[in-house]
Design a protein around this motif. Structure first.
Motif, short mmCIF file in Angstrom:
data_model
loop_
_atom_site.label_atom_id
_atom_site.label_comp_id
_atom_site.label_asym_id
_atom_site.label_seq_id
_atom_site.Cartn_x
_atom_site.Cartn_y
_atom_site.Cartn_z
N ASP A 42 -8.71 69.90 -84.70
CA ASP A 42 -9.54 71.02 -83.88
C ASP A 42 -11.02 71.52 -84.66
O ASP A 42 -11.50 71.40 -85.46
CB ASP A 42 -8.97 72.35 -84.13
CG ASP A 42 -7.37 72.11 -83.17
OD1 ASP A 42 -7.11 71.40 -82.26
OD2 ASP A 42 -6.26 71.82 -83.61
N VAL A 43 -11.76 72.09 -83.21
CA VAL A 43 -12.98 72.33 -83.59
C VAL A 43 -13.21 74.25 -83.53
O VAL A 43 -13.20 73.96 -82.18
CB VAL A 43 -14.07 72.04 -83.35
CG1 VAL A 43 -15.61 72.79 -83.18
CG2 VAL A 43 -14.13 70.12 -83.78
N PHE A 44 -13.22 74.87 -84.92
CA PHE A 44 -12.36 76.65 -84.16
C PHE A 44 -13.55 76.78 -83.55
O PHE A 44 -13.90 77.72 -82.70
CB PHE A 44 -12.35 77.04 -85.45
CG PHE A 44 -11.06 76.37 -86.27
CD1 PHE A 44 -9.99 76.97 -85.55
CD2 PHE A 44 -10.62 75.43 -87.10
CE1 PHE A 44 -8.42 76.43 -85.73
CE2 PHE A 44 -9.32 74.82 -87.69
CZ PHE A 44 -8.79 75.45 -87.16
N GLY A 45 -15.00 76.49 -84.17
CA GLY A 45 -16.40 76.83 -83.73
C GLY A 45 -16.64 78.22 -83.96
O GLY A 45 -16.42 79.42 -84.22
N GLU A 46 -17.20 79.20 -82.51
CA GLU A 46 -17.52 80.46 -81.99
C GLU A 46 -16.65 81.02 -81.15
O GLU A 46 -17.68 82.34 -81.00
CB GLU A 46 -19.39 80.94 -82.88
CG GLU A 46 -19.38 80.49 -84.11
CD GLU A 46 -21.49 81.04 -84.21
OE1 GLU A 46 -21.20 81.58 -83.63
OE2 GLU A 46 -21.96 81.09 -85.11
N ASN A 47 -16.20 80.54 -79.89
CA ASN A 47 -16.40 80.66 -78.72
C ASN A 47 -14.36 81.27 -78.94
O ASN A 47 -14.15 80.75 -79.88
CB ASN A 47 -15.75 79.41 -77.86
CG ASN A 47 -17.65 79.12 -78.01
OD1 ASN A 47 -18.24 79.39 -77.75
ND2 ASN A 47 -18.03 77.81 -78.04
N TYR A 66 -11.74 79.64 -77.73
CA TYR A 66 -10.98 78.95 -77.73
C TYR A 66 -11.49 77.65 -78.46
O TYR A 66 -12.80 77.13 -78.89
CB TYR A 66 -10.64 78.35 -76.22
CG TYR A 66 -9.73 79.43 -75.89
CD1 TYR A 66 -7.95 79.23 -76.01
CD2 TYR A 66 -10.21 80.29 -74.88
CE1 TYR A 66 -7.47 80.33 -74.91
CE2 TYR A 66 -9.46 81.34 -73.71
CZ TYR A 66 -8.00 80.79 -74.27
OH TYR A 66 -7.34 82.30 -73.29
N PRO A 67 -11.04 77.61 -79.22
CA PRO A 67 -11.21 76.09 -80.35
C PRO A 67 -10.72 74.71 -79.15
O PRO A 67 -10.68 74.67 -78.12
CB PRO A 67 -10.57 76.00 -81.33
CG PRO A 67 -9.08 76.61 -81.32
CD PRO A 67 -9.52 77.89 -79.89
N GLN A 100 -10.82 70.74 -78.59
CA GLN A 100 -10.32 68.85 -79.93
C GLN A 100 -11.46 68.13 -79.68
O GLN A 100 -11.92 68.01 -78.13
CB GLN A 100 -9.43 68.69 -79.49
CG GLN A 100 -8.09 68.94 -79.97
CD GLN A 100 -6.30 68.05 -79.67
OE1 GLN A 100 -6.55 67.63 -78.68
NE2 GLN A 100 -6.30 68.54 -80.55
N SER A 137 -11.71 71.74 -92.49
CA SER A 137 -10.98 71.00 -91.79
C SER A 137 -11.31 70.47 -90.41
O SER A 137 -10.88 69.59 -89.93
CB SER A 137 -10.70 72.28 -90.69
OG SER A 137 -11.44 72.97 -90.01
N PRO A 164 -13.32 75.74 -92.68
CA PRO A 164 -13.64 75.81 -91.46
C PRO A 164 -14.89 74.95 -90.97
O PRO A 164 -15.84 75.20 -91.08
CB PRO A 164 -13.70 77.05 -89.94
CG PRO A 164 -13.03 78.29 -91.16
CD PRO A 164 -13.49 77.27 -92.69
N ASP A 165 -14.51 73.97 -90.24
CA ASP A 165 -15.05 72.91 -88.70
C ASP A 165 -16.00 71.70 -90.18
O ASP A 165 -16.72 71.80 -90.01
CB ASP A 165 -16.06 73.61 -88.34
CG ASP A 165 -15.02 74.49 -87.07
OD1 ASP A 165 -13.62 74.34 -87.10
OD2 ASP A 165 -15.69 75.50 -86.64
#
Length: 719
Positions: free
Chosen positions: A224-229, A231-232, A234, A662, A692-693
């Motif tokens: 999973d890439v959580f990012g800043e949007n 929805y994360p 994959q 992550s 994260p990420d």
């Protein structure tokens, strides 16, 4: 006597005062570059052997330039190209074989450890014209020897650009993400065989040899890439874990004139870790190795008909290392390195693969092969024959005689030779001396000129509370292991101090070496100023002490290494100034696995451990690395499971901090999650953090500062 006593008190008071006046290193200074060293970036020798080029950056103006210098004078002769106008800021460069064209890299975007996407340009040195290779980001552009064409990879396919006509030709068309890769390596080759560009021009630019990877059946990995949007998402790629299926790799030959591509039959080859053209434009050398990685074969491929003949074999009861220590001489005889006599040494073979001579011999390892001077019949190399924690530069004749040590300073020396081997620029450092760059004659090592040093950094550090590394050996389990200790500021042998051990311990690695400081070293200095003893011991399985010392851990990774660290901690705790009730250990990656194991299996010795990005089961790691040392899980289940800490979480007694990113594509966060679950189910108290990420390096912005702030707090509260 009274006067002497007063003088002693005065001197003692002065030392105490001067120590107290010195500043303590801060985490902010470490991770924001306050102790950055000056380097000579991207130094390359020009073909004439008289000049060299360096990539220079001006951080304040955000500009870059490629500058030419003269070896003898070290004076700048000219700026070949600089950013500005039609030339964008560039961060790396590559000459064509005839030095008529230069590839400039811009807008670089990292993919994995070595791979990059970027916008690239070709700069014509004579006309000063600049040509954009592609409007989209591409990988691994490479100029033909005459600078007329450039080959590159885009979306897993190989293309060529004719620079004069600006016409692009697509060589392969079956490339597709997750299935077929042409001309660049898959994830596991990139990480473990350490190369990305899987194609090569021959010496006259008439052929391109390339590898094709079919990873259709390689198991799929996603994170999973959580990012800043909102929805994360994959991130998905193919990752073969130990025992799983690897990509099927094949070799192909592209003929530039006809545009035809042909297949090269290498039989039942499993891995193809290296391809390299000889001087003869019709002969390609290809290295293959079996899945156990203990039987390497080097073939010659005749590019006129793709006929394959065996050139050399190298075998080992454990494994054969893959290196870049292969040089074809003018007559296509070749230089090769091997551990076949128990130490890594240089061998000279005839064109047909018959051994002409073992060039170097002795109970020490060659650590770098620099090249062959055909005019003077000399080979240049780096070795540890002056001590396993040191590096020196040497020359030797191909007959193994007339060996000469070219470096003179004690510590770590490495060399960058001019194209004709008239000169070399020596890079020197030690535990007390930051990097120095100096020009020397290759014939005898004579110093010609100091070029760059870091005296300003040394002067700056004189105002800080710094404590020297004390190098020694420690006898553990029948071996004299290399060790250093950093004692606290104002050390008093009558006091008791907590001990924090640091290690990595991976096969062939080294952490105890006489070289300049890195970020971890500065952190250790900070802790020493706070009253901690720091110790580092390179146990069995680490490098530069011969084949048997390194390969003793074969089939049992982490077992003997853990035993050595526990035994070393016990022995150090016997010292009168060490508080045996306050012993900690930390490490990253392999070292994180080690620190976790030490805390559990040495729960009567260690009171605290920090594990950053740890492996917790070799079943989770990739095929090439893990099977090289362990074979497959089916062949060696106990080797995989007996030292996987989540199989014995009930052994935890001390304080434990585990940290992971992550977005770690290398040691997946799955390792830490499984350890966390095991400890939870064993109802054990511990601390953990996920960034994260963040990848295996856990950096970016304030990340390192935050991580080491957390680690510092944990050490102070629990040790």
């Amino acid at each position: 006597m009274g006067n002497k006593f007063l003088i002693y008190l005065f001197a003692l008071g002065f030392l105490t005062l001067s120590q107290a006046q010195k500043k303590k290193i801060t985490l902010e200074e470490i991770w924001r570059g306050s102790f950055r060293t000056e380097y000579m970036d991207a130094l390359r020798s020009m073909k004439n052997g008289e000049d060299y080029t360096i990539l220079n950056y001006d951080r304040s103006s955000g500009t870059s330039s490629l500058d030419k210098y003269n070896y003898q004078t070290s004076e700048k002769l000219e700026t070949i190209v600089a950013s500005g106008g039609s030339v964008p800021y560039f961060s790396s460069y590559e000459f064509s074989g005839d030095e008529s064209q230069i590839i400039l890299a811009t807008e670089i975007e990292p993919i994995f450890r070595h791979s990059r996407l970027g916008i690239y340009y070709v700069y014509d040195v004579a006309t000063k014209n600049i040509t954009k290779i592609s409007d989209v980001k591409i990988q691994e552009p490479s100029l033909s020897p005459d600078g007329a064409k450039v080959a590159y990879v885009y979306d897993n396919n190989i293309y060529t650009l004719d620079i004069a006509s600006k016409t692009t030709k697509q060589i392969t068309s079956d490339g597709n993400k997750g299935t077929i890769i042409n001309g660049i390596t898959d994830w596991v080759y990139e990480e473990e065989f350490a190369f990305v560009r899987a194609f090569a021009w021959n010496s006259d630019g008439s052929k391109i040899a390339f590898l094709r990877f079919d990873e259709t059946n390689v198991p799929h990995f996603s994170m999973d890439v959580f990012g800043e949007n909102l929805y994360p998402f994959q991130y998905e790629f193919k990752y073969p874990k130990a025992g799983e299926e690897n990509a099927s790799v094949s070799l192909h030959m592209y003929d530039v004139a006809s545009g035809n591509t042909s297949d090269v039959d290498l039989g039942d080859t499993y891995y193809i870790p290296r391809i390299k053209w000889k001087h003869n434009p019709n002969e390609l050398s290809v290295q293959t190795i079996n899945r156990h990685q203990n039987h390497l074969k080097m073939y010659t491929v005749d590019a006129t008909n793709n006929a394959v003949s065996l050139l050399l074999e190298d075998t080992d009861a454990a494994y054969v290392d893959i290196t870049d220590d292969l040089t074809f001489l003018d007559d296509d005889s070749f230089i090769w390195t091997s551990e076949r006599d128990g130490y890594n040494h240089i061998y000279w073979y005839a064109k047909d693969g018959q051994l002409k001579n073992q060039v170097t011999k002795g109970p020490w390892d060659v650590t770098r092969y620099y090249g062959y001077d055909s005019k003077r019949k000399k080979i240049y190399y780096q070795s540890v024959e002056n001590g396993s924690i040191k590096r020196d530069v040497y020359s030797i004749s191909t007959n193994g005689k007339k060996k000469k040590r070219l470096s003179t300073k004690e510590g770590t020396n490495s060399a960058a030779f001019s194209a004709d081997f008239s000169y070399f620029i020596n890079t020197y450092s030690s535990a007390t001396t930051p990097y120095e760059f100096s020009l020397h004659q290759a014939a005898d090592g004579k110093l010609l000129k100091e070029i760059v040093n870091n005296s300003a950094l040394l002067q700056k550090l004189a105002g800080y509370d710094m404590n020297p590394k004390e190098f020694s050996t420690i006898e553990i389990n029948g071996n004299d292991l290399n060790m250093y200790i950093i004692k606290p500021s104002n050390f008093d042998p009558n006091k008791k101090y907590p001990l924090l051990m640091f290690q990595y311990s991976g096969p062939g690695s080294q952490r105890v070496s006489d070289r300049w400081l890195n970020g971890n070293d500065y952190w250790h200095q900070l802790l020493a100023s706070e009253g901690y003893i720091i110790a580092c011991v390179d146990g069995r399985g680490t490098g530069y002490k011969g084949r048997d010392f390194k390969k003793v851990t074969y089939m049992n990774l982490v077992k003997y290494e853990t035993e050595d660290q526990i035994a070393a901690a016990k022995k150090l705790s016997e010292l009168p100034f060490v508080d045996e009730t306050r012993t900690g250990i930390w490490g990253w990656s392999y070292g994180g696995h080690m620190s976790t194991n030490c805390l559990l299996k040495g729960n009567d010795t260690f009171e605290m451990a920090i594990a950053v990005a740890p492996v917790t089961s070799w079943r989770f790691y990739d095929t090439i690395y893990t099977e090289r040392f362990m074979r497959t899980p089916a062949e060696n289940p106990s080797g995989y499971d007996d030292n996987s800490p989540f199989n014995y979480p009930e052994l935890l007694k001390g304080k434990y901090l585990m940290v992971h990113g992550s977005g770690d594509d290398n040691v997946h966060v799955q390792n830490s999650m499984r350890m966390i679950e095991a400890l939870v189910q064993a109802n054990k108290d511990f601390d953990w953090a996920i960034y994260p990420d963040k990848n295996h390096g856990i950096y970016g912005g304030n990340t390192r500062l935050h991580l080491f702030s957390k680690m510092t707090k944990f050490v102070k509260e629990n040790l």
